[in-house]
Design an enzyme around this catalytic site. Structure first.
Site: not given
Ligand code: KIV
Length: 259
Positions: A44-45, A111, A113, A177
């Site tokens: 989500d980055s 994934k 969080e 992280e």
């Molecule tokens: O969204 C992302 O890029 C991440 C990584 C930093 C692990 O979750």
């Protein structure tokens, strides 16, 4: 050959570090795949690195589906992990609907969080056949700014227990992280599943970096990042050269035209 979760898990057993990099678009994912990365993360980055959002919280399921599809159209071998966005796993029903959508876009794994409190959601996803990557420590969807977690004994124990709970619930991969080295070493040694570190030292079973940071596309430079290229400068130079060449009518020349 397409890498599966078994391939990734086997690397932990045999002690070979697992490589993961984020990608959000077709050409970047294609180059990463050709370079032989084990796993591509559609994080989500994407919001702050590609879409000009101020925070990961602005990223929607439509954004994630759009970018996951682009990446999956490119990847032949790497194991693709896609993020459930902010509020995308608030309930098990939401998590299941969104995981199904990302899987239909081609993701091999989703994934989410959250520390131990997400165990029930992880369990429901795993029970329904989804491959799940947990993500503890600094969680951009929850925490306002990047910071180290687990410095004091109480929080370190919470993270350690959380990691074990998520693993017991059915996570088959876990991102750590911004944890101190000794804590990520302890978690990596205790868990049977691979740990993928970012800003968490080199005792993790694998490493992940945000592609814009790795390539030197980002203006910011975090302590945990090494720039493996200076892509921003290279792009700037190329754009300037193109602008100058067009302005001076030097481009297109004979070589690039038809008579
Ligand atoms: O969204 C992302 O890029 C991440 C990584 C930093 C692990 O979750």
């Amino acid at each position: 050959m397409k890498k599966t979760i078994n391939h990734i898990a086997q690397k932990k057993k045999t002690g070979y570090p697992i490589t993961m990099v984020t990608a959000y678009d077709f050409p970047t994912a294609q180059v990463l795949d050709e370079a032989g990365v084990d796993s591509v993360l559609v994080g989500d980055s994407v919001g702050t690195n590609c879409l000009g959002y101020k925070s990961e919280r602005e990223v929607t399921m439509d954004d994630m589906a759009h970018h996951t599809s682009a990446v999956c159209r490119a990847v032949r071998n790497a194991f693709v992990v896609a993020d459930l966005p902010y509020r995308g796993a608030d309930s098990a029903e939401d998590a299941l609907t969104n995981a199904k959508r990302l899987t239909e876009c081609g993701a091999d794994c989703v994934k989410l969080e959250g520390w131990g409190e997400k165990a029930d959601i992880v369990r429901r996803l795993a029970e329904n056949g989804f491959t799940v990557c947990a993500h503890i420590g600094y969680n951009p969807q929850q925490h306002n700014r990047p910071q180290l977690f687990g410095k004091d004994a109480g929080q370190a124990a919470e993270l350690f227990d959380g990691a074990k709970t998520l693993c017991d619930a059915g996570a088959t991969l876990i991102v750590l992280e911004m944890l101190p080295n000794n804590l990520s070493r302890k978690i990596s040694a205790a868990l049977p599943i691979p740990t993928i570190g970012i800003g968490s030292g080199n005792a993790c079973d694998g490493q992940v970096l945000v592609v814009n940071d790795l390539l030197g596309m980002s203006r910011r430079l975090f302590k945990h990042v090494r720039r493996f290229a200076n892509q921003r400068e290279k792009m700037f130079e190329a754009f300037k050269d193109y602008i100058d060449a067009v302005k001076s009518r030097e481009f297109p020349g004979e070589d690039h035209s038809w008579k």
